[in-house]
Design an enzyme around this catalytic site. Sequence first.
Site, PDB file in Angstrom:
ATOM      1  N   MET A  88      37.448  54.504 -15.737  1.00 36.82           N
ATOM      2  CA  MET A  88      38.381  54.957 -14.707  1.00 36.82           C
ATOM      3  C   MET A  88      37.640  55.538 -13.499  1.00 36.82           C
ATOM      4  O   MET A  88      36.441  55.791 -13.534  1.00 36.82           O
ATOM      5  CB  MET A  88      39.317  56.010 -15.289  1.00 36.82           C
ATOM      6  CG  MET A  88      40.226  55.480 -16.395  1.00 36.82           C
ATOM      7  SD  MET A  88      41.329  56.746 -17.076  1.00 36.82           S
ATOM      8  CE  MET A  88      42.429  57.021 -15.675  1.00 36.82           C
ATOM      9  N   HIS A  89      38.388  55.730 -12.421  1.00 38.17           N
ATOM     10  CA  HIS A  89      38.013  56.543 -11.258  1.00 38.17           C
ATOM     11  C   HIS A  89      36.989  55.905 -10.313  1.00 38.17           C
ATOM     12  O   HIS A  89      36.767  56.427  -9.228  1.00 38.17           O
ATOM     13  CB  HIS A  89      37.468  57.919 -11.668  1.00 38.17           C
ATOM     14  CG  HIS A  89      38.263  58.642 -12.691  1.00 38.17           C
ATOM     15  ND1 HIS A  89      39.609  58.901 -12.558  1.00 38.17           N
ATOM     16  CD2 HIS A  89      37.899  59.165 -13.894  1.00 38.17           C
ATOM     17  CE1 HIS A  89      40.039  59.564 -13.620  1.00 38.17           C
ATOM     18  NE2 HIS A  89      39.022  59.729 -14.451  1.00 38.17           N
ATOM     19  N   ASP A 110      40.537  52.893 -19.569  1.00 35.44           N
ATOM     20  CA  ASP A 110      39.966  52.769 -20.913  1.00 35.44           C
ATOM     21  C   ASP A 110      40.625  53.677 -21.939  1.00 35.44           C
ATOM     22  O   ASP A 110      40.830  53.267 -23.096  1.00 35.44           O
ATOM     23  CB  ASP A 110      38.448  52.986 -20.892  1.00 35.44           C
ATOM     24  CG  ASP A 110      38.026  54.265 -20.179  1.00 35.44           C
ATOM     25  OD1 ASP A 110      38.883  55.060 -19.749  1.00 35.44           O
ATOM     26  OD2 ASP A 110      36.799  54.463 -20.045  1.00 35.44           O
TER      27      ASP A 110
END
Length: 496
Positions: free
Chosen positions: A77-78, A233
């Site tokens: 992520m991110h 995830d």
Amino acid sequence: MYLGLDLGTSGLKGVVIDDKGSVVAQASAPLTVNSPQATWSEQDPESWWQACLEVIELLHQRLDLSKVKAIGLSGQMHGATLLDQNGQVLRPCILWNDGRSQAQCEALMTQFPELIERSGNLFMPGFTAPKIRWVQDNEADIFAKLAFVLLPKDYLAYRLTGTMSSDCSDAAGTLWLNPQTRQWDDALLAATGLTQANMPTLYEGCDLVGELSPEVAQALSLPVLPLVAGAGDNAAGAVGMGVTNPNQGFISLGTSGVYFTVSESHKANPENTVHAFCHALPNRWHQMGVTLSAANSLAWFAKLVGQSVAELLEALDDCPDHTTRVLFLPYLSGERTPHNDPLANGQFVGLSNTTRVEDMTLAVLEGVAFSLLDCQNALDSAGSRVEELSLIGGGARSALWRQIIANVLNKRLIYRDGGDVGPGLGAARLALLGEQQRQGKAIEALIAEYCTMPDALAVHQPEAATQAYYQHKYALYQSLYQATKDLNDKLAQSSW
């Protein structure tokens, strides 16, 4: 069959399941992380595509992929993947464990205090929005060319289909999404100089977003398959482990460590550094506590002493006593829950002439377990309690580590079949749901049928005899960060 592709930090995994949801094949390709400066963490998006090609080729060698009906994605992520108007990558992706944008986080929260309420989360350097503000402040030429921002798995989807898409679970980690409405928020985007024109189209994780382009299908030797939006995830791991309903939870021992619980609504609790995001499935949300260096801590120590992780763990199996006077803070990449401190340092304390490698290995396992207890305490304060937890991630393969975590958390832990490929399994399940949904089947019935908990491989009950030992060490662990914070800040600010 259905294919899940999980784009992690250290590698890309492919997981194939049959129409009953059982794993029939898997393959992986490694990835590397670049750290050009202290607190920086980057990857070349082209390496993700090359890893995807490698994994598909490995799977071709193991089974007939012409029977695959759909593909799903999960991913770290991110990460900020910046593209120009022609869809070309402008710079290396700034990853989830990058800490360079602390000043931008503080500026955003000072200038726009309403943003925390709109996003339901604190502004932390790991999230995507402050990374873009950093680019705006430090790489103006790049920002001027910026047309689109994609998360890592969504860049992979773009390469596969030519469409720009994202799902609500991953998008919630950007800080541009309002998790309550599950839509991009104009005020959150404007704070970093963006509009909805810079954003991909949003979907639920099981929704179809496009098909493989004919050129990609030919290059991969696959049919022109449908692709579902997929998930971040952790949400994908929850789908893989059947953690889809309120009061269920799991722990992920991957590169980072995650304590994940499902909620029936968006329950923001930023004051306790709890992440409150959308789940990958419709009408569901989740809360998380995150420690940035879980299995990574053990991998780092193994590399430091010139041994493999397996060798370190095998040496502990031969030790009659699993206690040590050594303490370890696993803050090798800073820390999120509960400190939100990108400058926090990893530390060993209690070393002496008699300290053995085994003591330090055990301290690493305990330190990560204590960081997960920090997450549990933060979630408890937010009203999110669960009676038992499933475990996923590569680190969960260690029976000793699982038992230590059960003891430290004082919770019943269950290691389930497929736990080592949880996010990839979840991505494949989302592909299955999307294909079945396209045939007119109701999504809630499909979730109940296919998103079940895999079989338990091992169950770990907390051992009463260990409670005093771990409670004492946890109190020392908590005091160690506070006692050394000023010193660590000074070290971080030193020019040498």
